[in-house]
Design an enzyme around this catalytic site. Structure first.
Site, PDB file in Angstrom:
ATOM      1  N   TYR A   3     -12.586  -6.456 -13.103  1.00 49.60           N
ATOM      2  CA  TYR A   3     -12.160  -5.186 -12.110  1.00 49.60           C
ATOM      3  C   TYR A   3     -13.638  -4.999 -11.354  1.00 49.60           C
ATOM      4  O   TYR A   3     -13.941  -4.791 -10.279  1.00 49.60           O
ATOM      5  CB  TYR A   3     -11.514  -4.412 -12.531  1.00 49.60           C
ATOM      6  N   LYS A  53     -15.518  -5.526  -8.028  1.00 48.99           N
ATOM      7  CA  LYS A  53     -15.580  -4.344  -6.821  1.00 48.99           C
ATOM      8  C   LYS A  53     -17.125  -4.056  -6.544  1.00 48.99           C
ATOM      9  O   LYS A  53     -17.144  -3.530  -5.303  1.00 48.99           O
ATOM     10  CB  LYS A  53     -15.042  -2.955  -7.485  1.00 48.99           C
TER      11      LYS A  53
HETATM   12  N1  LIG Z   1      -5.180   3.443  -7.241  1.00 50.11           N
HETATM   13  C1  LIG Z   1      -6.419   3.576  -7.596  1.00 50.11           C
HETATM   14  O1  LIG Z   1      -6.772   4.574  -8.485  1.00 50.11           O
HETATM   15  C2  LIG Z   1      -7.517   2.730  -7.135  1.00 50.11           C
HETATM   16  C3  LIG Z   1      -8.773   3.266  -7.476  1.00 50.11           C
HETATM   17  C4  LIG Z   1      -9.928   2.764  -6.646  1.00 50.11           C
HETATM   18  C5  LIG Z   1      -9.583   1.253  -5.769  1.00 50.11           C
HETATM   19  N2  LIG Z   1      -8.432   1.076  -5.820  1.00 50.11           N
HETATM   20  C6  LIG Z   1      -8.094  -0.153  -4.952  1.00 50.11           C
HETATM   21  O2  LIG Z   1      -7.399   0.033  -3.761  1.00 50.11           O
HETATM   22  C7  LIG Z   1      -6.671  -0.910  -3.432  1.00 50.11           C
HETATM   23  C8  LIG Z   1      -5.200  -0.679  -3.130  1.00 50.11           C
HETATM   24  O3  LIG Z   1      -4.365  -0.413  -4.532  1.00 50.11           O
HETATM   25  P1  LIG Z   1      -3.672   0.633  -4.723  1.00 50.11           P
HETATM   26  O4  LIG Z   1      -3.922   1.483  -5.788  1.00 50.11           O
HETATM   27  O5  LIG Z   1      -2.729   1.045  -3.484  1.00 50.11           O
HETATM   28  O6  LIG Z   1      -2.563  -0.463  -5.571  1.00 50.11           O
HETATM   29  P2  LIG Z   1      -1.246  -1.022  -5.484  1.00 50.11           P
HETATM   30  O7  LIG Z   1      -0.916  -1.845  -6.550  1.00 50.11           O
HETATM   31  O8  LIG Z   1      -0.037   0.158  -4.978  1.00 50.11           O
HETATM   32  O9  LIG Z   1      -1.102  -1.703  -4.169  1.00 50.11           O
HETATM   33  C9  LIG Z   1      -1.688  -2.902  -4.088  1.00 50.11           C
HETATM   34  C10 LIG Z   1      -1.103  -4.127  -2.888  1.00 50.11           C
HETATM   35  O10 LIG Z   1      -1.946  -5.197  -3.189  1.00 50.11           O
HETATM   36  C11 LIG Z   1      -0.774  -6.227  -2.876  1.00 50.11           C
HETATM   37  N3  LIG Z   1      -1.540  -7.546  -3.569  1.00 50.11           N
HETATM   38  C12 LIG Z   1      -1.861  -7.933  -4.942  1.00 50.11           C
HETATM   39  N4  LIG Z   1      -2.286  -9.213  -4.761  1.00 50.11           N
HETATM   40  C13 LIG Z   1      -2.208  -9.478  -3.516  1.00 50.11           C
HETATM   41  C14 LIG Z   1      -2.473 -10.796  -2.946  1.00 50.11           C
HETATM   42  N5  LIG Z   1      -2.974 -11.750  -3.821  1.00 50.11           N
HETATM   43  N6  LIG Z   1      -2.542 -10.818  -1.739  1.00 50.11           N
HETATM   44  C15 LIG Z   1      -2.049  -9.597  -0.868  1.00 50.11           C
HETATM   45  N7  LIG Z   1      -1.679  -8.543  -1.486  1.00 50.11           N
HETATM   46  C16 LIG Z   1      -2.059  -8.566  -2.735  1.00 50.11           C
HETATM   47  C17 LIG Z   1       0.226  -5.741  -3.880  1.00 50.11           C
HETATM   48  O11 LIG Z   1       1.351  -6.419  -3.860  1.00 50.11           O
HETATM   49  C18 LIG Z   1       0.248  -4.249  -3.421  1.00 50.11           C
HETATM   50  O12 LIG Z   1       1.029  -4.287  -2.224  1.00 50.11           O
HETATM   51  C19 LIG Z   1      -7.132  -2.064  -4.414  1.00 50.11           C
HETATM   52  O13 LIG Z   1      -7.945  -3.000  -3.819  1.00 50.11           O
HETATM   53  C20 LIG Z   1      -7.405  -1.392  -5.469  1.00 50.11           C
HETATM   54  O14 LIG Z   1      -8.252  -2.347  -6.268  1.00 50.11           O
HETATM   55  C21 LIG Z   1      -7.463   1.832  -6.284  1.00 50.11           C
END
Ligand SMILES: NC(=O)c1ccc[n+]([C@@H]2O[C@H](COP(=O)([O-])OP(=O)(O)OC[C@H]3O[C@@H](n4cnc5c(N)ncnc54)[C@H](O)[C@@H]3O)[C@@H](O)[C@H]2O)c1
Length: 255
Positions: free
Chosen positions: A152, A156
């Site tokens: 991860y 990132k």
């Molecule tokens: N939640 C956190 O604490 C956090 C922190 C930092 C960064 N992020 C990043 O934020 C972004 C959104 O994450 P989130 O927290 O809303 O998570 P989440 O799991 O709720 O949403 C992620 C979405 O991406 C979709 N997805 C996964 N694989 C996919 C693919 N191959 N093609 C298309 N869609 C796909 C999932 O179905 C889901 O709808 C991500 O890039 C994650 O790495 C999240």
């Protein structure tokens, strides 16, 4: 007047979590939105919540042909593309020696290769539109290391580097590219089982270690994405925007 009036946005991973919050907020600010995801039902529900200003799309961000089709269908529905949010992402926790090559590849395929494919697919339609804004969702894990999430973190950091390279390369077409680095945000990624116990542990962690003493909400990241998507950020490109409640602002005082 909406802050995105007249603009069309494509959001990968737009079905739930931060992506859905962005889709709803952008539409509320006058954008028309394509909600791309592998979760067909959830993407449809998010688009239905928005109404006529949204279309759901099948988009597996790791697939070249899905990106071509997503852009084609966005143009078919709304006629242009101004904003891409490369938001789709997956996580996974394991020590390095317990991480298989397959797990490493699966995470970097979505989080890193998917962002490359998204940027590439957006260039032609944004150039045709006279410019655009690409917002790449990285993480605080794209700025500092974190134990037990090596693939991860690798992906990132890569998003942060691709953002700067694309920003420089695409500047002369009026395409701006920036990255967002969220801290811990209350989405399904942080609590896949949706259990009270996991939520309680996260709350305790945030109260202890996050200066603002709480977890972030998806809408707080969506508002930053809105700024970067809109013309309000017209002089920002190649930059990284952190929203983490102050988590990585300092190291502990010795002693
Ligand atoms: N939640 C956190 O604490 C956090 C922190 C930092 C960064 N992020 C990043 O934020 C972004 C959104 O994450 P989130 O927290 O809303 O998570 P989440 O799991 O709720 O949403 C992620 C979405 O991406 C979709 N997805 C996964 N694989 C996919 C693919 N191959 N093609 C298309 N869609 C796909 C999932 O179905 C889901 O709808 C991500 O890039 C994650 O790495 C999240």
């Amino acid at each position: 007047m909406g802050r995105l009036d007249g603009k069309v946005a494509l959001i990968s991973g737009g079905a739930r979590g931060m992506g859905a919050a962005e889709a709803l907020l952008f539409a509320g600010e006058g954008a028309r939105v394509a909600v791309g995801d592998v979760l067909d039902d959830a993407a449809r529900e998010t688009a239905e919540e928005i109404g006529d200003a949204a279309v759901p799309l099948r988009l597996d961000g790791t697939r070249e042909d899905d990106w071509d089709e997503a852009v084609r269908r966005t143009l078919e529905a709304f006629g242009r593309l101004d904003v891409l949010v490369n938001n789709a992402g997956v996580g996974g926790v394991a020590r390095i020696e317990k991480t298989s090559l397959e797990q490493y590849r699966a995470i970097t395929e979505v989080n890193q290769t998917g962002v490359f494919l998204g940027i590439r697919a957006a260039i032609a339609p944004m150039t045709a539109a006279g410019g655009g804004s690409i917002v790449n969702i990285s993480s605080i894990d794209g700025l500092v290391g974190m134990p037990r999430v090596l693939p991860y973190v690798a992906s990132k950091f890569a998003v942060r580097g691709m953002t700067k390279t694309a920003a420089v390369e695409l500047a002369d077409r009026g395409i701006r590219v920036n990255s967002i680095h969220p801290g811990h945000i209350a989405t399904p990624m942080n609590n896949p089982g949706g259990t009270d116990e996991a939520a309680r542990r996260m709350q305790e962690y945030c109260e202890r270690d996050v200066p603002l003493a709480r977890i972030g909400q998806p809408e707080e990241i969506a508002r930053l994405a809105l700024f970067l998507a809109s013309d309000e950020s017209s002089y920002c490109t190649g930059s990284e925007f952190t929203a983490d409640g102050g988590l990585i602002a300092s190291v502990p005082l010795p002693g």
